[in-house]
Design an enzyme around this catalytic site. Structure first.
Site, short mmCIF file in Angstrom:
data_model
loop_
_atom_site.label_atom_id
_atom_site.label_comp_id
_atom_site.label_asym_id
_atom_site.label_seq_id
_atom_site.Cartn_x
_atom_site.Cartn_y
_atom_site.Cartn_z
N HIS A 101 0.84 -1.21 0.00
CA HIS A 101 0.00 0.00 0.00
C HIS A 101 0.87 1.26 0.00
CE1 HIS A 101 -3.39 2.65 1.13
NE2 HIS A 101 -2.50 3.24 1.92
N GLU A 102 1.88 1.28 0.85
CA GLU A 102 2.77 2.45 0.90
C GLU A 102 3.56 2.59 -0.40
OE1 GLU A 102 2.27 4.58 3.06
OE2 GLU A 102 1.02 3.33 4.34
N HIS A 105 1.60 4.44 -2.85
CA HIS A 105 1.70 5.90 -2.75
C HIS A 105 2.93 6.42 -3.49
CE1 HIS A 105 -1.67 6.67 -0.22
NE2 HIS A 105 -1.21 5.98 0.82
#
Length: 231
Positions: A101-102, A105
């Site tokens: 998920h990071e 980003h």
């Protein structure tokens, strides 16, 4: 007495507290559950994050350890992806999902995803505005001709609400990118994909809760203004 304790505040504060509490409890329970489930690949969160970055042509983002529980984040200012204790060196399904998920980003940043760019640009204004909003409103309520302070406070807090609204699609998009990257790279099996989606879904609910809390707080501020005008 209205200015020292407002019973109506509880009408907005209690639902906001419960929404936030339930979302936090949910994400902690789901993360804890799947932190005990190891992935077939055996890759750690840090390794997964690096693999996703490199496979997307991103080589200038550092992956670092950060203390704390679920303190994972990507810092676009310094191009650093920071993973917490339970993610960085863990090969659990939860760790892999959060790390991906990071990394999502970082991919957003690399590809100039417009919602992320807008959110990043708003950060300085929102940080200042969210701290000044209530003091300005309070000053305006205490002054006989304080409408200018009230309006400015409402405006600043409204920007904070907009910020939370913008954050929601940014986070959902990062989770979508995470699942896709994990599938393409073959890091997770089909049953592990289901678990990853549950982890990221629980995390997404905290952002939905943040939006709800911000809107409830804005409605309370607006109620203060309306009652002042009625008086």
């Amino acid at each position: 007495m209205f200015y020292y304790f407002d019973p109506l505040y509880l009408v907005f504060a209690i639902p906001a507290f419960l929404i936030s509490l339930i979302a936090q409890m949910r994400v902690q329970m789901v993360f804890s559950k799947y932190s005990r489930v190891r992935t077939f690949s055996g890759l750690t969160g840090a390794e997964v994050a690096k693999n996703i970055l490199w496979s997307n042509g991103i080589y200038d983002v550092r992956v670092e350890y950060v203390p704390g529980l679920l303190t994972d984040h990507y810092d676009p200012r310094f191009r650093v992806l920071r993973l917490s204790q339970g993610v960085f060196d863990s090969n659990s399904v939860a760790a892999v999902g959060v790390a991906a998920h990071e990394a999502g980003h970082a991919i957003q940043h690399y590809q100039k995803y417009p919602w992320l760019a807008l959110r990043t640009a708003m950060v300085p204004v929102v940080n200042i505005g969210s701290n000044l909003a209530f003091p300005l409103i309070l000053i305006g309520l205490l002054l006989k001709n304080g409408d200018i302070f009230i309006n400015l406070g409402i405006l600043l807090f409204s920007l904070a609400v907009v910020f939370t609204l913008i954050t929601l699609p940014v986070e959902l998009n990062a989770s979508k990118r995470a699942v896709e990257a994990l599938k393409v790279s073959g890091v997770i099996l089909p049953d592990e994909e289901i678990a990853v989606k549950k982890v990221l879904g629980a995390a997404a609910m905290t952002y939905v809760a943040a939006v709800s809390v911000a809107i409830l707080q804005l409605l309370y501020y607006l109620s203060l203004v309306q009652r002042r005008r009625d008086d």
